[in-house]
Scaffold this active site. Structure first.
Site, short mmCIF file in Angstrom:
data_model
loop_
_atom_site.label_atom_id
_atom_site.label_comp_id
_atom_site.label_asym_id
_atom_site.label_seq_id
_atom_site.Cartn_x
_atom_site.Cartn_y
_atom_site.Cartn_z
N ASN A 1 1.07 -1.15 0.08
CA ASN A 1 0.27 -0.27 0.51
C ASN A 1 0.54 1.48 -0.26
OD1 ASN A 1 1.12 -0.60 2.74
ND2 ASN A 1 -0.91 0.84 3.63
N GLU B 1 1.73 10.38 -4.58
CA GLU B 1 -0.04 10.29 -5.43
C GLU B 1 0.19 11.78 -5.66
OE1 GLU B 1 -3.45 8.59 -4.08
OE2 GLU B 1 -3.75 10.26 -3.23
N HIS C 1 4.18 8.19 0.57
CA HIS C 1 3.81 7.10 1.54
C HIS C 1 4.34 5.59 1.56
CE1 HIS C 1 0.95 3.29 3.63
NE2 HIS C 1 1.64 3.24 4.52
N HIS D 1 4.71 5.61 11.19
CA HIS D 1 3.42 5.66 12.19
C HIS D 1 4.21 4.34 12.50
CE1 HIS D 1 1.30 6.71 7.55
NE2 HIS D 1 1.17 7.24 8.88
N SER E 1 -7.73 12.48 0.17
CA SER E 1 -6.87 12.27 1.86
C SER E 1 -7.61 13.71 2.26
CB SER E 1 -5.75 12.87 1.07
OG SER E 1 -5.03 11.36 -0.02
N HIS F 1 -4.22 7.30 10.78
CA HIS F 1 -3.12 7.05 9.50
C HIS F 1 -3.75 6.64 8.53
CE1 HIS F 1 -3.00 2.39 9.25
NE2 HIS F 1 -1.84 2.64 8.82
N GLY F 2 -4.73 6.59 8.43
CA GLY F 2 -5.49 6.35 6.66
C GLY F 2 -7.18 6.33 6.90
N GLY G 1 -8.89 3.97 5.93
CA GLY G 1 -8.89 2.83 6.34
C GLY G 1 -10.05 1.73 5.06
#
Length: 413
Positions: free
Chosen positions: A201, A205, A233, A327, A383, A402-403, A405
């Site tokens: 993942n 971007e 990321h 993270h 985002s 942190h995202g 999900g």
């Protein structure tokens, strides 16, 4: 000990079972998200984590929670430094997997005709894929230097800017890193991977600022409506993965030596002040610094790609750093627990630090608005750039999700 309830859903009829917990689990979720979370072992893992010696307050579960190794991804636990433990599984395999946000003054309509060319340039500048090698192979003692100094190593090499480090969590370097505690296998895996994106993942971007809800915060961060941004990321690659693998294995015996009883062997840990705990802490910080340097070198490659494609076509192709968040980290912080300041090791696994206004360690320009919190969307969804608040300090040890999900775990998706 207190009795706590864990709840599973069967259609509209809740089924309740009772188990013994040493502390509560606080879940930040809607009813639907909670129901989805109960479809795997993530909540059970959070309950198991209440058995970690030295736990302060409660285990916290974020809305993007899903099952991990021993400890849920999206979990936060603060453990007393004085007599508590550190757990590799509660920090995660991809140590310092994190997100960096770069901002620009480039309007989308200015560069739409060059977007495809830009995407190819980014792909060339930032190698991706399993086991891919980067453009910065480390020779001699360079890996030790990267492990000790993180993004500072890149600055010394002319691959970073002072303001990049200023707008990176921990200034891009975790103090106390000890590369001597890193195995030869981890060194072999990391030596050729600096400046690479990896797989899974992880992503680079190109985005556009679509909405602004807090003009003051946006202006402070240099985010302008309609302008392009870039998100990175990634983490510590095979280097960090191997560090976690090594210590999860090595600490299995240590748990019994110190008489630590755990409901799940995947929560394996060691006292923070023990020789074994300090060895893991030094190795984890080394991997964290590798990740800081990795994202910094990717930033350098992205800037080169933008210049190569857009120089002479737009008036300003520069990319400036907004912030870099981590993270999968264990960090010693001081938090208020039951009205008293306590020094704790905050385990954030798949969770982001979200310090509120006035917190120490923030760049001066963010002291008034709070720490930027970067929450990437899933494929095709928006985002978010948020800021930490006093509420996050009080309720979650200064932590956030942190995202965006996902409705399914990595294995099910």
């Amino acid at each position: 000990m207190t009795l706590q309830k864990s709840m599973s859903m069967n259609g509209n009829s809740p089924q309740v079972s009772v188990r013994v917990c040493r502390a509560a689990v606080h879940v930040f979720a809607t009813h639907q998200l909670l129901e989805d979370a109960l479809g795997d072992l993530s909540i059970e893992q959070a309950i198991n984590a209440t058995a970690l010696p030295g736990l302060m307050g409660h285990v916290i579960v974020m809305p993007d929670v899903h099952q991990g190794y021993g400890f849920p991804i999206g979990g936060v636990a603060a453990i007393r430094v004085s007599d508590g433990v550190i757990s590799p599984g509660a920090i995660g395999y991809d140590i310092n997997c994190g997100v960096r946000l770069l901002a620009s003054n480039i309007l989308l309509n200015e560069v739409e005709q060059w977007i495809e060319k830009l995407s190819f340039a980014l792909d060339e500048a930032c190698p991706s894929g399993v086991g891919v090698k980067g453009a910065f192979p480390l020779k001699g003692n360079e890996l030790d230097e990267v492990s000790r100094y993180g993004a500072g190593w890149a600055l010394k090499k002319g691959l970073a800017r002072n303001e990049d480090l200023a707008r990176t969590e921990e200034m891009g370097c975790m103090e106390g890193a000890n590369p001597d505690q890193v195995s030869q296998r981890a060194r072999e895996r990391g030596r050729t991977q600096l400046g690479t994106l990896g797989s899974g993942n992880h992503f680079i971007e190109v985005d556009r600022v679509d909405q602004i809800f807090d003009p003051v915060a946006a202006q402070t961060m240099g985010l302008e409506l309609g302008c392009l941004t870039v998100q990175i990321h990634c983490g510590s690659r095979g280097f960090g993965h191997q560090v976690c693998t090594d210590y999860v294995h090595d600490l299995q015996e240590v748990v019994h030596r110190y008489g630590i009883q755990l409901p799940d062997r995947e929560l394996v840990c060691a006292p923070i002040d023990s020789q074994e705990g300090q060895a893991y802490l030094g190795a984890m910080r080394a991997a964290a610094n590798f990740a800081f340097a990795n994202r910094q070198l990717l930033t350098h490659g992205i800037r080169q790609a933008f210049e190569r494609v857009l120089a002479g076509k737009v008036r300003d192709w520069e990319l400036r750093q907004v912030y870099d968040v981590t993270h999968n980290m264990g960090k010693i912080e001081t938090h208020l627990v039951d009205g008293k300041k306590v020094k704790v090791m905050v385990h954030r696994k798949g969770a982001t630090r979200a310090f509120g206004p006035g917190s120490s360690g923030l760049p001066a320009e963010y002291a008034q608005i709070g720490q930027p919190v970067l929450v990437p969307g899933s494929m095709g969804t928006a985002s978010w750039v948020l800021v930490g608040t006093q509420g996050s300090m009080e309720r979650s040890f200064g932590s956030s999700c942190h995202g965006a999900g996902r409705m399914l775990s990595p294995d099910a998706s």
